[in-house]
Write an enzyme that holds these catalytic residues in place. Structure first.
Site, PDB file in Angstrom:
ATOM      1  N   TYR A 120      28.684 -10.141  49.382  1.00 45.89           N
ATOM      2  CA  TYR A 120      27.074 -11.542  48.913  1.00 45.89           C
ATOM      3  C   TYR A 120      26.868 -12.063  49.784  1.00 45.89           C
ATOM      4  CZ  TYR A 120      25.434 -15.040  46.195  1.00 45.89           C
ATOM      5  OH  TYR A 120      24.573 -15.719  45.494  1.00 45.89           O
ATOM      6  N   SER A 178      20.458 -17.168  48.969  1.00 49.15           N
ATOM      7  CA  SER A 178      21.206 -18.351  48.858  1.00 49.15           C
ATOM      8  C   SER A 178      21.390 -18.792  50.291  1.00 49.15           C
ATOM      9  CB  SER A 178      22.651 -17.468  48.238  1.00 49.15           C
ATOM     10  OG  SER A 178      23.729 -18.190  47.908  1.00 49.15           O
TER      11      SER A 178
HETATM   12  N1  LIG Z   1      24.258 -19.839  40.654  1.00 49.03           N
HETATM   13  C1  LIG Z   1      24.359 -20.206  42.193  1.00 49.03           C
HETATM   14  O1  LIG Z   1      25.278 -20.803  42.580  1.00 49.03           O
HETATM   15  C2  LIG Z   1      23.789 -18.918  42.765  1.00 49.03           C
HETATM   16  C3  LIG Z   1      23.653 -19.766  44.343  1.00 49.03           C
HETATM   17  C4  LIG Z   1      22.478 -18.825  45.260  1.00 49.03           C
HETATM   18  C5  LIG Z   1      21.744 -17.881  44.552  1.00 49.03           C
HETATM   19  N2  LIG Z   1      22.117 -17.368  43.511  1.00 49.03           N
HETATM   20  C6  LIG Z   1      20.892 -16.262  43.312  1.00 49.03           C
HETATM   21  O2  LIG Z   1      20.603 -16.291  42.125  1.00 49.03           O
HETATM   22  C7  LIG Z   1      20.196 -15.480  41.030  1.00 49.03           C
HETATM   23  C8  LIG Z   1      20.064 -15.402  39.798  1.00 49.03           C
HETATM   24  O3  LIG Z   1      22.114 -15.494  39.982  1.00 49.03           O
HETATM   25  P1  LIG Z   1      22.868 -16.713  38.532  1.00 49.03           P
HETATM   26  O4  LIG Z   1      23.831 -17.337  39.001  1.00 49.03           O
HETATM   27  O5  LIG Z   1      21.319 -16.757  37.573  1.00 49.03           O
HETATM   28  O6  LIG Z   1      23.016 -15.889  38.033  1.00 49.03           O
HETATM   29  P2  LIG Z   1      23.442 -14.819  35.701  1.00 49.03           P
HETATM   30  O7  LIG Z   1      23.415 -16.046  35.439  1.00 49.03           O
HETATM   31  O8  LIG Z   1      24.873 -13.847  36.175  1.00 49.03           O
HETATM   32  O9  LIG Z   1      22.330 -13.939  36.391  1.00 49.03           O
HETATM   33  C9  LIG Z   1      22.132 -13.082  37.132  1.00 49.03           C
HETATM   34  C10 LIG Z   1      20.875 -11.850  36.657  1.00 49.03           C
HETATM   35  O10 LIG Z   1      20.411 -11.138  37.338  1.00 49.03           O
HETATM   36  C11 LIG Z   1      20.583  -9.857  36.207  1.00 49.03           C
HETATM   37  N3  LIG Z   1      21.164  -8.435  36.845  1.00 49.03           N
HETATM   38  C12 LIG Z   1      22.478  -8.473  37.859  1.00 49.03           C
HETATM   39  N4  LIG Z   1      22.297  -7.141  37.749  1.00 49.03           N
HETATM   40  C13 LIG Z   1      21.486  -6.600  37.335  1.00 49.03           C
HETATM   41  C14 LIG Z   1      20.731  -5.319  37.396  1.00 49.03           C
HETATM   42  N5  LIG Z   1      21.369  -4.012  38.418  1.00 49.03           N
HETATM   43  N6  LIG Z   1      18.979  -4.747  37.270  1.00 49.03           N
HETATM   44  C15 LIG Z   1      18.523  -5.941  36.513  1.00 49.03           C
HETATM   45  N7  LIG Z   1      19.390  -6.781  36.160  1.00 49.03           N
HETATM   46  C16 LIG Z   1      20.256  -7.285  37.104  1.00 49.03           C
HETATM   47  C17 LIG Z   1      21.801 -10.331  35.133  1.00 49.03           C
HETATM   48  O11 LIG Z   1      21.072  -9.624  33.707  1.00 49.03           O
HETATM   49  P3  LIG Z   1      21.598  -7.591  33.004  1.00 49.03           P
HETATM   50  O12 LIG Z   1      23.248  -8.416  33.542  1.00 49.03           O
HETATM   51  O13 LIG Z   1      21.477  -8.562  32.169  1.00 49.03           O
HETATM   52  O14 LIG Z   1      21.315  -6.658  34.339  1.00 49.03           O
HETATM   53  C18 LIG Z   1      21.163 -11.761  34.938  1.00 49.03           C
HETATM   54  O15 LIG Z   1      20.427 -12.054  34.367  1.00 49.03           O
HETATM   55  C19 LIG Z   1      21.202 -14.222  42.080  1.00 49.03           C
HETATM   56  O16 LIG Z   1      20.401 -13.277  42.836  1.00 49.03           O
HETATM   57  C20 LIG Z   1      22.072 -15.107  42.093  1.00 49.03           C
HETATM   58  O17 LIG Z   1      23.002 -14.295  43.940  1.00 49.03           O
HETATM   59  C21 LIG Z   1      23.030 -17.875  42.532  1.00 49.03           C
END
Ligand SMILES: NC(=O)c1ccc[n+]([C@@H]2O[C@H](COP(=O)([O-])OP(=O)(O)OC[C@H]3O[C@@H](n4cnc5c(N)ncnc54)[C@H](OP(=O)(O)O)[C@@H]3O)[C@@H](O)[C@H]2O)c1
Length: 256
Positions: free
Chosen positions: A155, A142
């Site tokens: 984070y 990120s």
């Molecule tokens: N959205 C943004 O603005 C943004 C920006 C920069 C980076 N990111 C990064 O992108 C990635 C995905 O984020 P997102 O925005 O798509 O969020 P999201 O919709 O909340 O998805 C997060 C995913 O991670 C999984 N997860 C969480 N804890 C876990 C665990 N202990 N074991 C296995 N799986 C786990 C969740 O699945 P379960 O709950 O089913 O386990 C879900 O599939 C993250 O690493 C986030 O930091 C997001």
């Protein structure tokens, strides 16, 4: 790079970026190992991936459990003979309590999932990649890992650690046929950013962001940061003196 029949181990597949990436990659004919904790959501996604033209296997597990992650990776390797690409995407945003109240358990949880979960995933796939002399590790880090951010101590630390970890791994494996891509997105509309009241600068629609993830992986970029206006500002912020950085960024309220 041809996507067809590539074997991809995708963590955090059950929602947001992971879910949308799975569908987009399935349309390109890949084989997906779908990792997350919510099995029902993975089953539903696997059916949609198969309908879109890919192959998908459900691997319900928690990335903080190194043994479970290893078992999941071994199952894919046993069935398909290899894993070509790891996309270490599982992550949580955490809430504000770990910063305001500095609760060590809450901070530890964010670091364990975002950083150590990615470490477990690399550990599960890298030895086979090294044996074969080919493979691609992709970190969904990120822009929040570039400098500290308000209300984001856990984070931001987890993503700074993730970026440093994958860059360091790259130095160790680059001469052994392994590529490492570190993706640093800004804000994207997913469940992770939902429910925040304040405006997040340059927030992207998921559909606009997915092609940027795919292009970065296809081109085996070492780093990819987007959207470009925010990425340029954040990267420039690296050379701001601390007094200037604190004054500008300390006022920001996008986490609330
Ligand atoms: N959205 C943004 O603005 C943004 C920006 C920069 C980076 N990111 C990064 O992108 C990635 C995905 O984020 P997102 O925005 O798509 O969020 P999201 O919709 O909340 O998805 C997060 C995913 O991670 C999984 N997860 C969480 N804890 C876990 C665990 N202990 N074991 C296995 N799986 C786990 C969740 O699945 P379960 O709950 O089913 O386990 C879900 O599939 C993250 O690493 C986030 O930091 C997001």
């Amino acid at each position: 790079m041809k996507w067809k029949d590539k074997v991809i181990f995708l963590t955090g597949a059950s929602s947001g970026i992971g879910e949308a990436l799975a569908i987009a990659l399935a349309k390109r004919g890949v084989v997906l190992g779908l990792v997350a904790r919510r099995e029902e959501m993975l089953r539903d996604l696997a059916a949609r991936c198969e309908a879109a033209g890919g192959k998908a296997r459900v691997l319900a597990c928690d990335v903080t459990d190194a043994g479970e992650v290893q078992k999941a990776a071994d199952a894919i390797q046993a069935e398909f003979g290899r894993i070509d690409i790891l996309i270490a995407n599982a992550g949580i945003g955490g809430n504000n309590s770990e910063t305001r109240e500095l609760e060590p358990d809450a901070v530890r949880n964010v670091i364990e999932i975002n950083l150590l979960g990615a470490v477990n995933s690399v550990h599960a796939v890298l030895p086979h990649m090294l044996e074969r002399g080919s493979g691609h590790l992709v970190a969904i880090s990120s822009l929040a890992g570039i400098r500290g951010l308000p209300r984001s101590a856990a984070y931001s630390a987890s993503k700074a650690g993730m970026t440093a970890f994958f860059e360091s791994v790259r130095l160790d494996v680059q001469s052994r046929g392994i590529d490492v891509t570190i993706i640093q997105p800004g804000f994207i509309k997913t469940p992770l950013t939902a429910g925040r009241e304040n405006k997040m600068p340059f927030i992207m629609e998921l559909d606009d962001a997915i092609p940027l993830f795919i292009r970065a992986i296809e081109r085996k970029k070492k780093f990819a940061a987007f959207p470009w206006p925010l990425a340029t500002f954040v990267r420039a912020g690296k050379i701001f003196p601390a007094w200037m950085y604190d004054r500008i960024v300390g006022r920001m309220r996008f986490r609330e």
